[in-house]
Design an enzyme around this catalytic site. Structure first.
Site, PDB file in Angstrom:
ATOM      1  N   HIS A 118      84.399  91.412  58.613  1.00 30.57           N
ATOM      2  CA  HIS A 118      85.787  90.943  58.530  1.00 30.57           C
ATOM      3  C   HIS A 118      86.251  90.431  59.893  1.00 30.57           C
ATOM      4  O   HIS A 118      86.379  89.235  60.092  1.00 30.57           O
ATOM      5  CB  HIS A 118      86.707  92.065  58.023  1.00 30.57           C
ATOM      6  CG  HIS A 118      88.153  91.673  57.968  1.00 30.57           C
ATOM      7  ND1 HIS A 118      89.156  92.464  58.470  1.00 30.57           N
ATOM      8  CD2 HIS A 118      88.762  90.570  57.480  1.00 30.57           C
ATOM      9  CE1 HIS A 118      90.330  91.860  58.285  1.00 30.57           C
ATOM     10  NE2 HIS A 118      90.117  90.710  57.689  1.00 30.57           N
ATOM     11  N   HIS A 154      90.228  97.653  59.498  1.00 34.65           N
ATOM     12  CA  HIS A 154      91.148  97.467  58.373  1.00 34.65           C
ATOM     13  C   HIS A 154      90.637  98.175  57.125  1.00 34.65           C
ATOM     14  O   HIS A 154      90.829  97.715  56.022  1.00 34.65           O
ATOM     15  CB  HIS A 154      91.383  95.971  58.135  1.00 34.65           C
ATOM     16  CG  HIS A 154      91.688  95.220  59.398  1.00 34.65           C
ATOM     17  ND1 HIS A 154      90.725  94.537  60.108  1.00 34.65           N
ATOM     18  CD2 HIS A 154      92.824  95.131  60.124  1.00 34.65           C
ATOM     19  CE1 HIS A 154      91.264  94.026  61.215  1.00 34.65           C
ATOM     20  NE2 HIS A 154      92.531  94.384  61.259  1.00 34.65           N
TER      21      HIS A 154
END
Ligand code: SF4
Ligand code: FES
Lengths: 173, 819
Positions: free
Chosen positions: A103, A122
């Site tokens: 990511h 995250h």
């Protein structure tokens, strides 16, 4: 309050906490791969064949920190104790993954009870028993997995990666 | 094995690539992106002067680098007829997302249609009509002539009730100010079409009537208010999954800075997990109430807060209605509106009573009240941002429940002030500009039920897929298939006939109970299978498109690629329909009526923008928006100075609200149990709550994602989160297919063991193409035709062992664990 840099640090520490080898420190646990050479213009990259470890030295559920295809690309070798798709070795249970989150590039930490690689960035979770499938998360790829080969001596070689690694536009720089 | 792309390198963006402003066209957050394009025979290099980033790309880049993009951010598309490389990557300088991309937005590029890479081949490329027993491609003129001639037979001046219209009202995607205006001008100005509905609900109405009636528009804050607040109060919302970068880029930093989080949700979500990780469990309170009891909770909180005197007396005196009742309860207003004291007495509920109804402890309700409203030690107002979404919008007693929540914010003066706000979080972006819909009245017609009852003759559909997303969907589909089939059979029987003979045949079938269906969409949707004419539209980025996000931030997405084939912006399709209708009506000598369809000489979407939005907002033009870039301007725009549009950070900052006397109203709606017809008996009859909603990985009804390998690999079937002990009782293993059934209908899902799910309380993914959740939602709505999806009960049985497409999947916990 945690700044992003700290998060990176925390991620690293959590990762190291995950396995016995970790106490020896990152440098000792990292096995230097052969030098990789950037490719010019070919349709598919040629990867170095790098020895990352040996079957004899892996303990079930104790991650071995490695790097592939070069020293700047951290990863992990895992013996899962359970035959999985893509697993190598006598028990078909050895797998290897990049540990840089696809990511935003935070370092993943190994969750030994869930056998997942988790991202403090995250909250993404990747399943080591399912080819790095993103169980939940913000990455748009499943976790890059190493294509592994085990030779007659039990040495484990990485010979390719099945997704683009975070932070580089060519897996082999 | 998990899906892998086997892409291990990407072309490098050259230093001179074209760069376009893009706002993610998926969720309401509207993250900033840039689209880079460059000729297909060129590429950048690793040397700093050879690439768009000016960095040495032969080196590994660090976390959060700007100089990387994933394979999902890359594609090869057409631009001005030429193949070009395309990279769409998050914009670090955008204040909304600061460079973050979510699992949805970071796939914009991959979800573009490409003839080179083969992505999104499902996109429609040309008009099609039902001919010779199937859909045949044809020209725009041929297709629109048929649409106009059939439509003209069922409408007349001041009598357009046989034309039914389903049309999107959102921004982003294929919505936006251009396209809502194009369709709005056609159906609300040239015509007055009363029988219409919006993309996600069965009537043309607000989803949040009460807050608007109270004078509090539902998007009143700025995202920066999260960073200024003491408490974040989330209700029926799961922002980590459905407003991802609002959560990650605004809520999480606030939580790390010490803001507390209060979450009202019957289900434990990954949002709660993430809040606990960041804030520690002591600073997160999850009120896991019984499904549908939000109103009782809010009335209890309101009563307790008022009794403690934790209210802003000055604000109440200056900015809210004084007296008793301003609006009494009637068929248009499901509860009375008026003063603080009126609401206090109408909503009165004791801690004991509230705790009992909601199934939470009195102590937790008191704690919640303290976190929301107890003044700080120095006596200053406690700042609290309240954010709600579908959990109550599509839940029990919509009007009163939202009103009761807004009551709490008003009592504390937490509206229009820093660190305050009481807002819906939102689904799509917004982008609504249409002539008044007041003629529709309240309650608005329940369109889906009218269709089921046999009403309507011609149905124009604009990017609505009722089959996947409506309630009572089994019956709707059955009737819709039958009625549209009558017309298909009539058309088939007249193969080879002249246009006049064909129209007569169609009208004959319509008069016999048939329905002529015109489908405007970007893909061949499920309801599109019933269409007689299919018209291909473009999306954001294939046209210039303006929208605003959840803090009213307006941006222009610049067109960066061609639409597929001859597809066109919806506004221009609407214009062409108007022009064809005008032509046909003139031919028929209906000149007066034909004149109503003049005024559509738009060549571009910008023309439509200037004809609509710009007339009410004369400062706003494409050039000025372009100059404002990905940070845009927060609406309403109040001026233009020094080359910049001047916006409005938060609404009601002057203490004046959106009512005739500028005073906000409180809502006096008492708790009355499960309000929608049939819900209480369904609850008594069936074992499992079938809670339902969106997920992180897919966008809404999957219209593009159903053709995205990464997404459809993860969830080939909609998941049903279910407690492992319930699974044992039902004889289920992870991934087994189950049938969910009640007396409304049945659907299928894939069992996903979820230890945090309460016994007998499941959660099913909404809108999936391989299992329509709406099949088991009953037709019950509130007084103003708002559907109630969340309170649904059904039984569950096993259909099959986990199919082959499921065998490789992971059914592990979605929660991030730290141990
Ligand atoms: S959070 Fe929403 S707007 Fe932002 S990238 Fe994701 S889907 Fe797009
Ligand atoms: S960096 Fe791993 S989830 Fe964002």
């Amino acid at each position: 309050m945690k700044s992003c840099d700290k998060l990176v640090e925390i991620g690293r520490r959590q990762f190291l906490r995950g396995g016995a080898i970790a106490t020896a420190g990152a440098a000792a646990a990292t096995i230097a791969p052969k030098a990789a050479k950037a490719q010019a213009g070919s349709a598919l990259l040629e990867y170095p064949s790098s020895r990352l470890g040996s079957v004899q030295n892996l303990e079930v559920n104790e991650p071995l920190q490695v790097a592939y295809p070069d020293a700047d690309a951290p990863g992990v070798l895992l013996k899962l104790g359970k035959r999985v798709e893509g697993g190598v070795g006598p028990d078909g249970d050895i797998v290897g993954f990049s540990t840089t989150c696809p990511h935003k590039g935070f370092p993943l930490s190994y969750n030994a009870s869930g056998r997942t690689l988790n991202c403090p960035g995250h909250y993404s979770v990747f399943d080591c028993e399912a080819g790095g499938l993103q169980v939940w998360g913000q990455a748009t790829q499943n976790l890059p997995q190493y294509i592994l080969r085990v030779d007659d001596n039990g040495d484990i070689f990485a010979e390719g990666v099945d997704e683009l690694l975070y932070g580089r536009l060519s897996n082999v720089l | 094995m998990a899906f892998k792309r086997h892409v291990d390198r990407l072309p490098i963006i050259p230093a001179d690539a074209k760069k376009h402003n893009v706002t993610c066209h998926y969720c309401i957050v509207g993250c900033g992106y840039h689209a880079y394009t460059w000729p297909v025979n060129r590429q950048g290099g690793t040397a700093p002067d050879k690439n768009a980033f000016g960095v040495d790309l032969s080196k590994q880049q660090g976390p959060e680098t700007d100089a990387w993009y994933a394979p999902s951010m890359y594609n090869v598309v057409k631009q001005d007829g030429q193949d070009v490389h395309l990279v769409i990557k998050p914009d670090k300088a955008c204040v909304v997302n600061s460079g973050l991309g979510s699992v949805r937005g970071a796939r914009i590029a991959e979800n573009r249609r490409s003839d080179v890479t083969g992505t999104q081949q499902q996109r429609l490329t040309q008009p099609m009509v039902w001919r010779y027993g199937t859909w045949q491609p044809t020209s725009w003129d041929d297709a629109l002539d048929l649409v106009a001639r059939v439509t003209a037979r069922v409408i007349d001046k001041d009598n357009e009730n046989d034309l039914f219209v389903s049309m999107f009202d959102h921004g982003g995607s294929a919505g936006g100010y251009e396209n809502t205006w194009g369709t709005g001008k056609l159906y609300f100005q040239s015509m007055k079409v009363r029988n219409c509905r919006i993309h996600n609900r069965p009537a043309y109405n607000s989803e949040v009537h009460s807050t608007r009636d109270m004078g509090v528009g539902e998007l009143n804050y700025a995202y920066e208010d999260y960073g200024l607040t003491d408490t974040i109060f989330l209700v029926g919302a799961n922002p980590l999954e459905t407003q991802t970068n609002l959560f990650l880029n605004h809520m999480i930093p606030a939580i790390r800075n010490g803001a507390r989080v209060l979450v009202v949700d019957p289900r434990r979500t990954v949002t709660i997990n993430a809040c606990e990780i960041e804030a520690g469990k002591d600073n997160v309170l999850h009120l896991a109430i019984q499904s549908g009891t939000d109103l009782a909770l809010f009335n209890t909180l309101f009563t307790y807060i008022a009794d403690q005197g934790w209210v802003d007396k000055n604000f109440i005196a200056k900015s809210t209605f004084q007296g008793d009742v301003a609006q009494r309860q009637d068929s248009k207003f499901p509860s009375a509106l008026g003063s603080f004291e009126m609401a206090r007495s109408a909503c009165k509920m004791s801690l004991a009573e509230g705790a009992k109804i909601c199934g939470v402890s009195e102590g937790d309700i008191v704690k919640a009240a303290e976190w929301i409203a107890k003044p700080n030690e120095d006596g200053a107002r406690r700042k609290c941002v309240t954010a709600y979404e579908k959990g109550i919008i599509w839940g029990n007693d919509n009007y009163r429940t939202i009103g009761a929540l807004v009551n709490i914010a008003l009592a504390n003066g937490n509206v229009g002030r820093e660190g305050g706000g009481v807002c819906r979080l939102g689904g799509h972006q917004e982008g609504y500009f249409r002539p008044s819909d007041a003629f529709i009245g309240r309650p608005a017609p329940y369109l889906d039920q009218l269709i089921i009852k046999g009403h309507g003759k011609v149905h124009h559909i604009w990017a609505n897929d009722h089959f996947k997303t409506t309630l009572n969907a089994v019956e709707f589909k059955r009737v819709y298939n039958r009625r549209t089939n009558l017309v298909k059979e009539a058309m088939d029987a007249r193969a080879g006939a002249t246009r006049e003979e064909l129209i007569d045949a169609i009208v004959g079938a319509i008069e016999a109970g048939g329905l002529f269906s015109v489908n405007v969409d970007i893909i061949h949707s499920q309801i599109g299978q019933c269409a007689h004419v299919i018209l291909p539209a473009v999306e954001s980025g294939e046209m210039n498109l303006t929208s605003m996000n959840g803090e009213r931030r307006m941006r222009l997405v610049e067109k960066y690629m061609d639409g597929p084939g001859s597809s066109a912006p919806d506004c221009l399709i609407a214009a062409r329909i108007a022009q064809h209708l005008g032509r046909v009506l003139r031919e028929q000598g209906r000149d007066d009526y034909a004149a109503q369809f003049d005024g559509y000489d738009w060549r571009t979407e910008e023309d439509a923008f200037m004809d609509g939005y710009h007339t009410a907002n004369p400062d706003v033009t494409y050039d000025r928006l372009r100059a404002m870039g990905n940070n845009g301007v927060q609406e309403p725009v109040v001026g233009y100075k020094d080359g910049k549009l001047i916006g409005t950070k938060r609404l009601y900052a002057n203490g004046e609200f959106g009512t005739s006397d500028k005073k906000a109203r409180f809502c006096g709606g008492a708790w009355r149990g499960l309000q929608a017809p049939g819900k209480a008996s369904e609850k008594a009859k069936y074992k499992f709550l079938i809670n339902n909603g969106r997920s992180n990985i897919n966008w809404q009804n999957w219209f593009l994602d159903k053709d995205n390998d990464f997404v459809s690999d993860r969830y080939p079937y909609p998941f049903l989160e279910i407690n492992p002990e319930d699974m044992t009782e039902l004889g289920l293993n992870p991934g087994d297919l189950v049938e969910v059934y009640n007396d409304v209908g049945a659907t299928q899902a894939m069992a996903y063991p979820t230890p945090t799910a309460r016994r007998n309380e499941t959660f099913m993914l909404f809108g999936a193409p391989t299992g329509t959740q709406g099949n088991v939602i009953n037709a019950g709505v509130n007084e103003l035709i708002l559907p109630n999806y969340k309170q649904t009960w059904a039984n569950i049985r096993k259909i099959s062992d986990a199919p082959a497409t499921v065998a490789h999947l992971s059914f592990k916990s979605k929660e991030y664990a730290t141990d």
